[in-house]
Design a protein around this motif. Structure first.
Motif, PDB file in Angstrom:
ATOM      1  N   GLU A  47       0.857  -1.168   0.000  1.00 53.99           N
ATOM      2  CA  GLU A  47       0.000   0.000   0.000  1.00 53.99           C
ATOM      3  C   GLU A  47       0.899   1.225   0.000  1.00 53.99           C
ATOM      4  N   PRO A  77      -3.161  -0.227  -3.305  1.00 54.13           N
ATOM      5  CA  PRO A  77      -4.005   0.773  -2.678  1.00 54.13           C
ATOM      6  C   PRO A  77      -3.214   2.026  -2.332  1.00 54.13           C
ATOM      7  N   VAL A  78      -3.825   3.153  -2.546  1.00 47.91           N
ATOM      8  CA  VAL A  78      -3.170   4.420  -2.265  1.00 47.91           C
ATOM      9  C   VAL A  78      -4.073   5.255  -1.359  1.00 47.91           C
ATOM     10  N   LEU A  94     -10.988  10.343  -4.877  1.00 49.03           N
ATOM     11  CA  LEU A  94     -11.271   8.901  -4.914  1.00 49.03           C
ATOM     12  C   LEU A  94     -11.546   8.452  -6.348  1.00 49.03           C
ATOM     13  N   ARG A  95     -12.174   9.310  -7.108  1.00 47.51           N
ATOM     14  CA  ARG A  95     -12.468   8.991  -8.511  1.00 47.51           C
ATOM     15  C   ARG A  95     -11.211   8.847  -9.356  1.00 47.51           C
ATOM     16  N   GLY A  97      -8.456   7.488  -8.726  1.00 48.36           N
ATOM     17  CA  GLY A  97      -7.677   6.262  -8.610  1.00 48.36           C
ATOM     18  C   GLY A  97      -7.071   6.052  -7.230  1.00 48.36           C
ATOM     19  N   VAL A  98      -7.562   6.807  -6.264  1.00 45.94           N
ATOM     20  CA  VAL A  98      -7.090   6.711  -4.881  1.00 45.94           C
ATOM     21  C   VAL A  98      -8.147   5.968  -4.065  1.00 45.94           C
ATOM     22  N   GLU A  99      -7.712   5.120  -3.114  1.00 46.52           N
ATOM     23  CA  GLU A  99      -8.670   4.342  -2.312  1.00 46.52           C
ATOM     24  C   GLU A  99      -9.147   5.064  -1.069  1.00 46.52           C
ATOM     25  N   LYS A 100      -8.223   5.809  -0.460  1.00 38.77           N
ATOM     26  CA  LYS A 100      -8.542   6.356   0.859  1.00 38.77           C
ATOM     27  C   LYS A 100      -8.071   7.796   0.949  1.00 38.77           C
ATOM     28  N   PHE A 121     -18.804   7.506   1.234  1.00 39.38           N
ATOM     29  CA  PHE A 121     -17.751   6.643   0.668  1.00 39.38           C
ATOM     30  C   PHE A 121     -17.514   5.374   1.475  1.00 39.38           C
ATOM     31  N   GLY A 122     -18.098   5.288   2.647  1.00 42.05           N
ATOM     32  CA  GLY A 122     -17.835   4.131   3.504  1.00 42.05           C
ATOM     33  C   GLY A 122     -16.651   4.395   4.420  1.00 42.05           C
ATOM     34  N   SER A 123     -16.670   3.755   5.582  1.00 37.98           N
ATOM     35  CA  SER A 123     -15.619   4.027   6.570  1.00 37.98           C
ATOM     36  C   SER A 123     -14.239   3.603   6.066  1.00 37.98           C
ATOM     37  N   GLN A 124     -14.216   2.581   5.201  1.00 37.78           N
ATOM     38  CA  GLN A 124     -12.913   2.070   4.759  1.00 37.78           C
ATOM     39  C   GLN A 124     -12.161   3.068   3.883  1.00 37.78           C
ATOM     40  N   GLY A 168     -12.392   4.493   9.254  1.00 36.49           N
ATOM     41  CA  GLY A 168     -12.127   3.064   9.158  1.00 36.49           C
ATOM     42  C   GLY A 168     -10.762   2.688   9.678  1.00 36.49           C
ATOM     43  N   GLU A 169      -9.944   3.705   9.924  1.00 34.26           N
ATOM     44  CA  GLU A 169      -8.546   3.442  10.220  1.00 34.26           C
ATOM     45  C   GLU A 169      -7.915   4.706  10.792  1.00 34.26           C
TER      46      GLU A 169
END
Lengths: 266, 214
Positions: A47, A77-78, A94-95, A97-100, A121-124, A168-169
């Protein structure tokens, strides 16, 4: 074998260059971030975390063009942080190409921001960033704006607040250990990780593979991040983008983690 | 052409990037007319189950997706939330799912996880798969994929279980019913392992259609 995520943390400055700081102060220019990400891609890193360390201080939003360029060939994952203060900005990031996204300063001025982000976007997709400095008297305080602004609150308090908001983290970054390679601030990490249920990423101070083990076994972190260790040669401090091989991680780190047959996730 | 459905959730550029590097043409679209002419569909998605279903509905995509998956029976690959949407329902929300696969989406059972295991399940996991399935063609070693999720799928019938991983307990991490596939992990973020999955999907020609005899 029990495993954990091992994450290079890359710092971007206001010019879009890759830098490495020491204690959030003195910076060394490392090079072109796109080139670094390409190398980390080849090395199949677990990651990546990218932090724009000037955006909040400059009151500027995220540089979307730079983000998009950097992640266009990042097949891992980025997470991206720096200067993010709205859900719309997060949507664009996020669109691309980034996950978080990593939120650090903005939630303190806008307490509903994390909740809105999590609902959409969800907690993750939402990481709570906590930068921590230790006072002369050994008291931990959370700082924002690249270590320039003292919130006057303890990391455990902020961690629990972020968790309640739905992140989420959590990424806990020791300002005092940044760039020093003397090992993580274990009591700091332990204090935070024991108080929350979400995964905690250790950051600031990693110098050896043994430090990763300590962050997991002693401090209870779910993932380890490091900057200097992955951008410098160990002996000379010359710039060298590097990452341990899968075998090195298996033999020196994961095989020494407390046996936990329940989990095969790293 | 492979059409990546854009319905306002999550990271779709990453999938396009990986397909491009693999040499497969794809397009990102949320326009029903364009989706109607797709030869393959990737349904991505990150986020809340209800938000995803509502977005599909408000974009006018449900009917055209339904037609593609169940009448035209073109290959469909759901990823992460996109895979969960293939099921009937989710513990996460109240909206009905697409329901193309006899399965549902449940929250990780905290009581079955050791204290040291966290939710969301986040990280790389070794992933076992249904032997011989074309999506997993060509792996010489156990593949590992990147997972980020608090919910997982549960099939009514094990025959629809495509792959599985372990987080505290063994969970179904992929589902398959004829032309319709869904994976919980992110192939677009799983290095060479994920590249192989997307390459296999792009090259896949389902050998028989629903209802035909083997």
């Amino acid at each position: 074998m029990k495993r954990m995520r091992v994450i290079p943390t890359l710092l971007l400055d206001r010019n879009g260059g890759l830098v490495k700081s020491v204690r959030f102060g003195k910076r060394t220019y490392i090079g072109d971030p796109i080139n670094a990400v390409r190398i980390f891609n080849e090395k199949e890193v677990d990651e990546l975390i990218l932090l724009d360390i000037d955006a909040t201080v400059d009151s500027k939003g995220p540089n979307y063009a730079v983000i998009e360029d950097i992640v266009s060939e990042a097949f891992m994952p980025v997470a991206f942080g720096g200067g993010i203060c709205s859900v719309e900005q997060m949507a664009t990031i996020l669109r691309s190409g980034v996950e978080k996204v990593v939120l650090n300063a903005a939630p303190h001025g806008n307490p509903s921001l994390i909740g809105e982000a999590v609902a959409r976007f969800g907690s993750q997709s939402v990481v709570g960033g906590i930068d921590v400095k230790k006072s002369l008297f050994g008291k931990y305080s959370v700082f924002t704006h690249s270590g320039k602004r003292n919130l006057g609150k303890s990391p455990t308090e902020i961690a629990m607040q972020f968790e309640r908001s739905g992140v989420g983290e959590l990424m806990v970054y020791s300002i005092d250990r940044d760039g020093t390679r003397v090992g993580y601030d274990i009591p700091l990490l332990q204090g935070v990780a024991s108080g929350v249920g979400v995964p905690v990423i250790a950051c600031g101070g990693a110098g050896t593979l043994d430090d990763f083990i300590e962050a997991h076994e002693v401090a209870g972190c779910s993932a380890v991040a490091a900057g200097s260790m992955f951008v410098y040669q160990s002996s000379t401090q010359g710039v060298l983008i590097n990452y341990p091989t899968r075998d090195q991680l298996d033999d020196h780190v994961f095989s020494r983690l407390q046996c936990n047959l329940e989990s095969r996730t790293l | 052409m492979i059409t990546i459905i854009d319905y306002g959730t999550g990271n779709i550029r990453a999938i396009e990037n990986m397909l491009r590097v693999l040499g497969h043409e794809s397009r990102i679209s949320g326009v029903p007319e364009e989706v109607a002419s797709a030869s393959k569909i990737i349904l991505p998605g990150v986020g809340h189950f209800d938000y995803g279903m509502r977005q599909l509905r408000s974009s006018g995509l449900i009917d055209v997706l339904d037609e593609a998956a169940t009448s035209r029976q073109i290959p469909v690959l759901g990823i992460c939330l996109g895979a969960q949407l293939l099921t009937r329902r989710s513990d996460e929300g109240t909206e009905p799912g697409l329901g193309w696969v006899s399965a549902e989406t449940r929250r990780f059972d905290r009581s079955r996880l050791a204290d040291s295991l966290r939710i969301p399940h986040m990280g790389w996991a070794d992933t076992g798969y249904q032997a011989g399935h074309p999506l997993f063609d060509g792996f010489n070693e156990t593949p590992r994929f990147y997972y980020v999720h608090s919910y997982h799928m549960v099939c009514d019938d094990p025959v629809n279980e495509l792959c599985h991983a372990v987080h505290g307990y063994r969970f179904v991490s992929g589902i398959a019913k004829d032309n319709i596939l869904g994976v919980q992990f992110h192939p677009e973020k799983s290095h060479r392992f994920g590249k192989r999955i997307l390459d296999n999907f792009a090259k896949w020609i389902p050998s028989r259609r629903v209802g035909e005899q083997a």
